[in-house]
Design an enzyme around this catalytic site. Structure first.
Site, PDB file in Angstrom:
ATOM      1  CE1 TYR A  90      -4.114  -1.935   0.339  1.00 15.00           C
ATOM      2  CE2 TYR A  90      -2.682  -3.392   1.606  1.00 15.00           C
ATOM      3  CZ  TYR A  90      -3.861  -3.179   0.923  1.00 15.00           C
ATOM      4  OH  TYR A  90      -4.785  -4.182   0.827  1.00 15.00           O
ATOM      5  NE  ARG A 104      -6.105   2.271   7.863  1.00 14.86           N
ATOM      6  CZ  ARG A 104      -7.195   1.963   7.197  1.00 14.86           C
ATOM      7  NH1 ARG A 104      -7.252   2.199   5.915  1.00 14.86           N
ATOM      8  NH2 ARG A 104      -8.227   1.426   7.809  1.00 14.86           N
ATOM      9  CG  ASN A 113     -10.865  -1.310  -7.867  1.00 12.47           C
ATOM     10  OD1 ASN A 113     -11.204  -0.570  -8.775  1.00 12.47           O
ATOM     11  ND2 ASN A 113     -10.250  -2.465  -8.043  1.00 12.47           N
ATOM     12  CB  CYS A 121      -7.534  -3.473  -5.745  1.00 14.90           C
ATOM     13  SG  CYS A 121      -9.030  -4.444  -5.814  1.00 14.90           S
ATOM     14  CG  HIS A 122      -5.981  -9.218  -7.472  1.00 14.86           C
ATOM     15  ND1 HIS A 122      -6.599  -8.493  -8.479  1.00 14.86           N
ATOM     16  CD2 HIS A 122      -5.093 -10.032  -8.094  1.00 14.86           C
ATOM     17  CE1 HIS A 122      -6.097  -8.875  -9.657  1.00 14.86           C
ATOM     18  NE2 HIS A 122      -5.180  -9.803  -9.448  1.00 14.86           N
ATOM     19  CD  GLU A 149      -2.962 -11.858 -11.063  1.00 15.30           C
ATOM     20  OE1 GLU A 149      -2.148 -11.170 -10.407  1.00 15.30           O
ATOM     21  OE2 GLU A 149      -4.046 -11.420 -11.467  1.00 15.30           O
TER      22      GLU A 149
END
Length: 160
Positions: A90, A104, A113, A121-122, A149
DNA sequence: ATACCGGCTAGCC
DNA sequence: GGGCTAGCCGGTA
Protein backbone atom coordinates in the site's frame (compact mmCIF):
# COMPACT_ATOMS: atom_id res chain seq x y z
CA UNK A 1 -24.82 10.38 -22.37
CA UNK A 2 -23.03 7.17 -22.97
CA UNK A 3 -24.50 3.74 -23.31
CA UNK A 4 -23.23 1.19 -20.83
CA UNK A 5 -23.24 -2.50 -21.67
CA UNK A 6 -22.69 -5.29 -19.23
CA UNK A 7 -22.18 -9.04 -19.14
CA UNK A 8 -20.77 -11.87 -17.12
CA UNK A 9 -17.34 -12.27 -18.64
CA UNK A 10 -15.05 -15.29 -18.37
CA UNK A 11 -11.68 -14.11 -17.07
CA UNK A 12 -8.68 -16.00 -15.75
CA UNK A 13 -10.06 -15.50 -12.25
CA UNK A 14 -13.51 -16.77 -13.09
CA UNK A 15 -16.70 -15.30 -14.42
CA UNK A 16 -16.87 -11.68 -13.31
CA UNK A 17 -19.44 -9.03 -14.04
CA UNK A 18 -18.08 -6.25 -16.20
CA UNK A 19 -19.67 -3.09 -17.55
CA UNK A 20 -18.19 -1.03 -20.33
CA UNK A 21 -18.66 1.87 -22.70
CA UNK A 22 -17.19 2.33 -26.15
CA UNK A 23 -14.14 3.82 -24.42
CA UNK A 24 -13.39 0.99 -22.02
CA UNK A 25 -14.42 -0.98 -18.98
CA UNK A 26 -16.10 1.15 -16.32
CA UNK A 27 -17.15 -1.29 -13.59
CA UNK A 28 -16.66 -4.80 -12.32
CA UNK A 29 -17.92 -7.14 -9.62
CA UNK A 30 -17.29 -10.68 -8.44
CA UNK A 31 -18.96 -13.90 -9.59
CA UNK A 32 -21.09 -14.11 -6.46
CA UNK A 33 -23.05 -11.01 -7.42
CA UNK A 34 -26.34 -11.58 -9.17
CA UNK A 35 -27.42 -9.67 -12.23
CA UNK A 36 -29.98 -7.50 -10.45
CA UNK A 37 -27.44 -6.31 -7.93
CA UNK A 38 -24.86 -5.48 -10.57
CA UNK A 39 -27.31 -3.64 -12.78
CA UNK A 40 -28.75 -1.57 -9.97
CA UNK A 41 -25.26 -0.66 -8.84
CA UNK A 42 -24.36 0.42 -12.38
CA UNK A 43 -27.50 2.50 -12.62
CA UNK A 44 -26.66 4.28 -9.40
CA UNK A 45 -23.28 5.33 -10.76
CA UNK A 46 -24.40 6.11 -14.27
CA UNK A 47 -27.48 7.92 -15.49
CA UNK A 48 -27.50 6.70 -19.13
CA UNK A 49 -28.78 3.56 -20.78
CA UNK A 50 -27.69 0.24 -19.36
CA UNK A 51 -28.12 -2.90 -21.43
CA UNK A 52 -26.81 -6.42 -21.72
CA UNK A 53 -23.85 -6.79 -24.07
CA UNK A 54 -21.68 -9.37 -25.77
CA UNK A 55 -19.13 -10.75 -23.34
CA UNK A 56 -16.80 -11.41 -26.26
CA UNK A 57 -16.80 -7.74 -27.20
CA UNK A 58 -15.43 -6.18 -24.03
CA UNK A 59 -12.96 -3.40 -24.88
CA UNK A 60 -9.36 -3.58 -23.73
CA UNK A 61 -8.98 -0.23 -22.06
CA UNK A 62 -10.53 1.42 -19.06
CA UNK A 63 -13.04 4.25 -19.16
CA UNK A 64 -11.96 6.48 -16.30
CA UNK A 65 -14.75 9.00 -16.66
CA UNK A 66 -16.74 7.61 -13.76
CA UNK A 67 -13.80 7.78 -11.38
CA UNK A 68 -13.59 11.37 -10.13
CA UNK A 69 -10.19 12.95 -10.67
CA UNK A 70 -8.01 13.40 -7.62
CA UNK A 71 -6.53 11.03 -5.12
CA UNK A 72 -8.81 8.11 -5.95
CA UNK A 73 -8.13 8.23 -9.65
CA UNK A 74 -4.40 8.75 -9.13
CA UNK A 75 -4.23 5.64 -6.99
CA UNK A 76 -6.42 3.46 -9.20
CA UNK A 77 -4.45 4.44 -12.28
CA UNK A 78 -1.19 3.58 -10.56
CA UNK A 79 -2.69 0.28 -9.47
CA UNK A 80 -3.73 -0.48 -13.04
CA UNK A 81 -0.04 -0.42 -14.01
CA UNK A 82 0.92 -3.31 -11.71
CA UNK A 83 1.67 -6.30 -13.97
CA UNK A 84 0.25 -9.74 -13.29
CA UNK A 85 2.62 -11.79 -11.19
CA UNK A 86 3.82 -8.76 -9.26
CA UNK A 87 2.65 -7.08 -6.09
CA UNK A 88 3.04 -3.68 -4.47
CA UNK A 89 2.57 -2.64 -0.89
CA UNK A 90 0.00 0.00 0.00
CA UNK A 91 2.90 2.32 0.80
CA UNK A 92 4.65 1.70 -2.51
CA UNK A 93 1.46 2.34 -4.42
CA UNK A 94 1.03 5.60 -2.54
CA UNK A 95 4.46 6.68 -3.75
CA UNK A 96 3.80 5.55 -7.33
CA UNK A 97 0.54 7.46 -7.33
CA UNK A 98 2.30 10.63 -6.23
CA UNK A 99 0.96 10.63 -2.67
CA UNK A 100 3.81 9.36 -0.49
CA UNK A 101 2.77 8.61 3.07
CA UNK A 102 -0.83 7.92 2.18
CA UNK A 103 -0.68 4.14 2.62
CA UNK A 104 -3.72 4.09 4.84
CA UNK A 105 -5.77 6.13 2.42
CA UNK A 106 -4.62 3.90 -0.42
CA UNK A 107 -6.21 1.04 1.48
CA UNK A 108 -9.48 2.92 1.49
CA UNK A 109 -9.16 3.67 -2.23
CA UNK A 110 -8.62 -0.03 -2.92
CA UNK A 111 -11.57 -0.95 -0.76
CA UNK A 112 -13.79 1.17 -2.97
CA UNK A 113 -12.24 0.13 -6.29
CA UNK A 114 -15.17 0.13 -8.73
CA UNK A 115 -13.34 -1.98 -11.31
CA UNK A 116 -12.18 -5.23 -9.83
CA UNK A 117 -10.44 -7.24 -11.13
CA UNK A 118 -9.60 -5.00 -14.10
CA UNK A 119 -7.90 -2.54 -11.79
CA UNK A 120 -5.94 -5.23 -9.95
CA UNK A 121 -6.31 -4.15 -6.35
CA UNK A 122 -5.68 -7.79 -5.38
CA UNK A 123 -2.00 -7.15 -6.21
CA UNK A 124 -1.65 -4.67 -3.36
CA UNK A 125 -0.49 -6.22 -0.10
CA UNK A 126 0.68 -5.07 3.30
CA UNK A 127 4.13 -3.78 4.00
CA UNK A 128 5.00 -6.83 6.08
CA UNK A 129 4.03 -9.16 3.23
CA UNK A 130 0.70 -10.25 4.66
CA UNK A 131 -2.05 -10.44 2.07
CA UNK A 132 -4.26 -7.84 3.67
CA UNK A 133 -7.95 -7.40 3.09
CA UNK A 134 -9.92 -7.80 -0.12
CA UNK A 135 -13.27 -6.17 -0.61
CA UNK A 136 -14.23 -8.08 -3.76
CA UNK A 137 -14.33 -11.50 -2.14
CA UNK A 138 -12.17 -11.59 0.99
CA UNK A 139 -8.52 -12.42 1.71
CA UNK A 140 -8.84 -16.06 0.65
CA UNK A 141 -9.89 -15.07 -2.83
CA UNK A 142 -7.15 -12.45 -2.97
CA UNK A 143 -4.58 -15.11 -2.16
CA UNK A 144 -6.02 -17.50 -4.77
CA UNK A 145 -5.86 -14.82 -7.42
CA UNK A 146 -2.26 -13.97 -6.62
CA UNK A 147 -1.23 -17.61 -6.70
CA UNK A 148 -2.98 -18.03 -10.04
CA UNK A 149 -0.88 -15.16 -11.33
CA UNK A 150 2.32 -16.80 -10.19
CA UNK A 151 2.92 -15.03 -6.90
CA UNK A 152 4.24 -17.29 -4.16
CA UNK A 153 1.99 -17.08 -1.12
CA UNK A 154 2.67 -19.09 2.00
CA UNK A 155 0.50 -18.92 5.09
CA UNK A 156 -1.11 -15.76 3.87
CA UNK A 157 2.22 -14.06 3.33
CA UNK A 158 3.78 -13.09 0.01
CA UNK A 159 7.22 -14.61 -0.37
CA UNK A 160 9.92 -11.98 -0.33
C1' DA B 1 -15.06 23.13 11.58
C1' DT B 2 -14.99 18.61 13.66
C1' DA B 3 -15.14 13.92 14.43
C1' DC B 4 -15.18 9.67 13.25
C1' DC B 5 -13.70 5.41 10.15
C1' DG B 6 -10.95 2.15 7.47
C1' DG B 7 -8.07 -3.46 2.69
C1' DC B 8 -2.09 0.62 6.68
C1' DT B 9 2.67 1.30 9.20
C1' DA B 10 6.49 2.06 12.28
C1' DG B 11 7.90 1.55 16.69
C1' DC B 12 8.03 -0.50 20.92
C1' DC B 13 7.71 -3.97 24.14
C1' DG C 1 8.36 -13.72 15.59
C1' DG C 2 3.84 -11.75 17.95
C1' DG C 3 0.73 -8.23 19.94
C1' DC C 4 -0.20 -3.65 20.89
C1' DT C 5 -0.18 1.38 20.25
C1' DA C 6 -0.16 5.71 18.17
C1' DG C 7 0.21 8.02 13.92
C1' DC C 8 -1.13 8.44 9.31
C1' DC C 9 -4.20 10.21 5.14
C1' DG C 10 -8.33 10.96 2.51
C1' DG C 11 -13.35 10.29 2.64
C1' DT C 12 -17.72 11.15 4.67
C1' DA C 13 -21.33 12.73 7.87
Amino acid sequence: MTRVLYARVPLVHGSWWLAWTEDGVCAGAGPEWDEARFVSWIRRRHDGDVAGGDPAAVPDGIDWRFVPSGFRRDVLRACARIPAGQTRTYGQLAVEAGHPGAARAVGTAMATNPLPPIVPCHRVVRGDGRIGEYGAGGPARKAEMLVREGVVVRDGVVAS
